[in-house]
Motif scaffolding. Structure first.
Motif, PDB file in Angstrom:
ATOM      1  N   PRO A 252      -1.881  -8.551  10.910  1.00 11.23           N
ATOM      2  CA  PRO A 252      -2.847  -7.692  10.195  1.00 11.23           C
ATOM      3  C   PRO A 252      -2.224  -6.410   9.653  1.00 11.23           C
ATOM      4  N   GLY A 253      -1.248  -5.836  10.394  1.00  6.40           N
ATOM      5  CA  GLY A 253      -0.603  -4.625   9.899  1.00  6.40           C
ATOM      6  C   GLY A 253       0.165  -4.876   8.614  1.00  6.40           C
ATOM      7  N   VAL A 254       0.910  -5.988   8.543  1.00  5.51           N
ATOM      8  CA  VAL A 254       1.651  -6.320   7.327  1.00  5.51           C
ATOM      9  C   VAL A 254       0.695  -6.565   6.161  1.00  5.51           C
ATOM     10  N   LEU A 255      -0.410  -7.252   6.434  1.00  6.21           N
ATOM     11  CA  LEU A 255      -1.377  -7.530   5.362  1.00  6.21           C
ATOM     12  C   LEU A 255      -2.035  -6.244   4.868  1.00  6.21           C
ATOM     13  N   PHE A 256      -2.301  -5.319   5.793  1.00  6.29           N
ATOM     14  CA  PHE A 256      -2.867  -4.038   5.355  1.00  6.29           C
ATOM     15  C   PHE A 256      -1.863  -3.274   4.485  1.00  6.29           C
ATOM     16  N   ALA A 257      -0.587  -3.318   4.878  1.00  6.40           N
ATOM     17  CA  ALA A 257       0.441  -2.670   4.049  1.00  6.40           C
ATOM     18  C   ALA A 257       0.550  -3.345   2.687  1.00  6.40           C
ATOM     19  N   LEU A 258       0.355  -4.665   2.628  1.00  2.28           N
ATOM     20  CA  LEU A 258       0.430  -5.394   1.370  1.00  2.28           C
ATOM     21  C   LEU A 258      -0.696  -4.984   0.430  1.00  2.28           C
ATOM     22  N   GLN A 259      -1.918  -4.923   0.957  1.00  2.00           N
ATOM     23  CA  GLN A 259      -3.026  -4.547   0.055  1.00  2.00           C
ATOM     24  C   GLN A 259      -2.914  -3.099  -0.385  1.00  2.00           C
ATOM     25  N   ARG A 260      -2.328  -2.244   0.434  1.00  2.00           N
ATOM     26  CA  ARG A 260      -2.109  -0.862   0.015  1.00  2.00           C
ATOM     27  C   ARG A 260      -1.081  -0.794  -1.109  1.00  2.00           C
ATOM     28  N   ALA A 261      -0.044  -1.670  -0.999  1.00  2.00           N
ATOM     29  CA  ALA A 261       0.978  -1.678  -2.052  1.00  2.00           C
ATOM     30  C   ALA A 261       0.436  -2.232  -3.356  1.00  2.00           C
ATOM     31  N   LEU A 262      -0.559  -3.125  -3.271  1.00  2.00           N
ATOM     32  CA  LEU A 262      -1.143  -3.705  -4.490  1.00  2.00           C
ATOM     33  C   LEU A 262      -2.203  -2.822  -5.121  1.00  2.00           C
ATOM     34  N   GLY A 263      -2.469  -1.694  -4.530  1.00  2.00           N
ATOM     35  CA  GLY A 263      -3.409  -0.760  -5.137  1.00  2.00           C
ATOM     36  C   GLY A 263      -4.699  -0.581  -4.391  1.00  2.00           C
ATOM     37  N   GLY A 264      -4.999  -1.414  -3.414  1.00  2.00           N
ATOM     38  CA  GLY A 264      -6.212  -1.258  -2.623  1.00  2.00           C
ATOM     39  C   GLY A 264      -7.482  -1.667  -3.326  1.00  2.00           C
ATOM     40  N   ASP A 265      -7.403  -2.343  -4.469  1.00  2.00           N
ATOM     41  CA  ASP A 265      -8.612  -2.765  -5.179  1.00  2.00           C
ATOM     42  C   ASP A 265      -9.082  -4.118  -4.647  1.00  2.00           C
ATOM     43  N   ALA A 266     -10.046  -4.718  -5.360  1.00  2.00           N
ATOM     44  CA  ALA A 266     -10.606  -5.998  -4.915  1.00  2.00           C
ATOM     45  C   ALA A 266      -9.552  -7.090  -4.925  1.00  2.00           C
ATOM     46  N   PHE A 267      -8.698  -7.086  -5.938  1.00  3.21           N
ATOM     47  CA  PHE A 267      -7.631  -8.092  -5.994  1.00  3.21           C
ATOM     48  C   PHE A 267      -6.700  -7.948  -4.790  1.00  3.21           C
ATOM     49  N   ALA A 268      -6.397  -6.691  -4.410  1.00  3.06           N
ATOM     50  CA  ALA A 268      -5.501  -6.464  -3.277  1.00  3.06           C
ATOM     51  C   ALA A 268      -6.122  -6.973  -1.980  1.00  3.06           C
ATOM     52  N   TRP A 269      -7.424  -6.715  -1.786  1.00  3.96           N
ATOM     53  CA  TRP A 269      -8.088  -7.208  -0.572  1.00  3.96           C
ATOM     54  C   TRP A 269      -8.200  -8.729  -0.570  1.00  3.96           C
ATOM     55  N   GLY A 270      -8.422  -9.315  -1.748  1.00 11.95           N
ATOM     56  CA  GLY A 270      -8.447 -10.777  -1.818  1.00 11.95           C
ATOM     57  C   GLY A 270      -7.115 -11.383  -1.444  1.00 11.95           C
ATOM     58  N   ALA A 271      -6.036 -10.791  -1.933  1.00 12.27           N
ATOM     59  CA  ALA A 271      -4.700 -11.274  -1.583  1.00 12.27           C
ATOM     60  C   ALA A 271      -4.438 -11.128  -0.086  1.00 12.27           C
ATOM     61  N   ALA A 272      -4.920 -10.014   0.494  1.00  9.95           N
ATOM     62  CA  ALA A 272      -4.729  -9.808   1.929  1.00  9.95           C
ATOM     63  C   ALA A 272      -5.495 -10.849   2.743  1.00  9.95           C
ATOM     64  N   LEU A 273      -6.723 -11.164   2.283  1.00 12.58           N
ATOM     65  CA  LEU A 273      -7.512 -12.172   3.006  1.00 12.58           C
ATOM     66  C   LEU A 273      -6.873 -13.551   2.909  1.00 12.58           C
ATOM     67  N   LEU A 274      -6.361 -13.901   1.727  1.00  7.99           N
ATOM     68  CA  LEU A 274      -5.654 -15.173   1.599  1.00  7.99           C
ATOM     69  C   LEU A 274      -4.406 -15.201   2.471  1.00  7.99           C
ATOM     70  N   GLY A 275      -3.708 -14.057   2.524  1.00  7.34           N
ATOM     71  CA  GLY A 275      -2.539 -13.980   3.392  1.00  7.34           C
ATOM     72  C   GLY A 275      -2.907 -14.132   4.858  1.00  7.34           C
ATOM     73  N   ALA A 276      -4.069 -13.570   5.264  1.00  5.30           N
ATOM     74  CA  ALA A 276      -4.518 -13.718   6.653  1.00  5.30           C
ATOM     75  C   ALA A 276      -4.830 -15.176   6.973  1.00  5.30           C
ATOM     76  N   LEU A 277      -5.497 -15.876   6.017  1.00  2.00           N
ATOM     77  CA  LEU A 277      -5.807 -17.280   6.236  1.00  2.00           C
ATOM     78  C   LEU A 277      -4.546 -18.113   6.393  1.00  2.00           C
TER      79      LEU A 277
END
Length: 248
Positions: free
Chosen positions: A65-90
């Motif tokens: 979860p920490g890496v995924l949170f860092a990933l969505q922060r690097a992508l800008g923190g928008d809806a696309f970033a959170w979607g990518a983080a959720l796919l990464g978590a799955l």
């Protein structure tokens, strides 16, 4: 109480600190670190101690979860970033579940190879409580014309169909043949018409006049009865349909 709870809180704090560290690091540093831990636990699983392997597997579950949170922060923190983080978590937790199953394959094989009883053994296994061999002690009938010795003390006189006990008590309507149980708790006599048996529980003060039954013998201080010589003897509780008949 506080001392007992400290180790659990310490583990929670350590996991939370690990998650926060990977969340603050750039994802391109945290992700290789998790991959390195996964490679270590996979390639060196037979060399690692159980507690070390468990620690690495815990670090993978909490670090993802920490890496995924860092990933969505690097992508800008928008809806696309959170979607990518959720796919990464799955995808990530699916891979971790597969890794756990692969690492635990030895335990599953050990459980599957555990010896089990074959069906002939199961078929021949006893069902229910263990059988008990009952050997009755034959009653020692005595003719009461001249009186009887009471096992509990004193004598018993027989007059006109009545038994008079020196220790107290009177039994009437009984024939001359009489017998005591081995412990002296029970007194038995034929009914006067000869078609039954009279039983007196001297401990509890109960009398039972059982027509059509005969005293087959004593077992553990209790009377067992039969109707005919070839019949299977029954305990008094079975004859009366009463489970409240205690043993001596």
């Amino acid at each position: 109480m506080a001392r007992r709870r400290w180790p659990a809180w310490r583990g929670v704090l350590a996991r939370s600190a690990w998650l926060a560290l990977l969340a603050l690091l750039p994802w391109w540093l945290g992700l290789p670190l998790l991959l390195a831990l996964a490679a270590v636990v996979t390639l060196l699983q037979h060399r690692l101690a159980d507690e070390h392997a468990a620690l690495i597997r815990c670090a993978l579950r909490w670090g993802l979860p920490g890496v995924l949170f860092a990933l969505q922060r690097a992508l800008g923190g928008d809806a696309f970033a959170w979607g990518a983080a959720l796919l990464g978590a799955l995808a990530g937790y699916t891979l971790l579940a597969g890794l756990d199953a692969w690492l635990d394959r030895g335990q599953h094989r050990a459980l599957a190879a555990a010896p089990s009883a074959e069906w002939p053994e199961l078929a021949m296994a006893p069902i229910g409580p263990a059988a008990e061999i009952i050997e009755l002690q034959p009653p020692a009938w005595q003719v009461a014309a001249d009186g009887l010795l009471d096992p509990l003390g004193g004598r018993v006189a027989y007059r006109d169909g009545a038994y008079l006990f020196e220790s107290g008590g009177c039994i009437d309507g009984a024939g001359a043949p009489a017998a005591f149980s081995p412990g002296g708790r029970w007194f038995a006599a034929h009914l006067r018409n000869g078609r039954g048996v009279l039983l007196w529980d001297r401990l509890r003060g109960r009398q039972h006049r059982l027509r059509g039954w005969r005293l087959g013998g004593w077992y553990r201080g209790q009377p067992w009865l039969v109707r005919r010589d070839d019949d299977m003897p029954l305990a008094l509780s079975a004859v009366l349909g009463d489970d409240d008949v205690e043993e001596a």
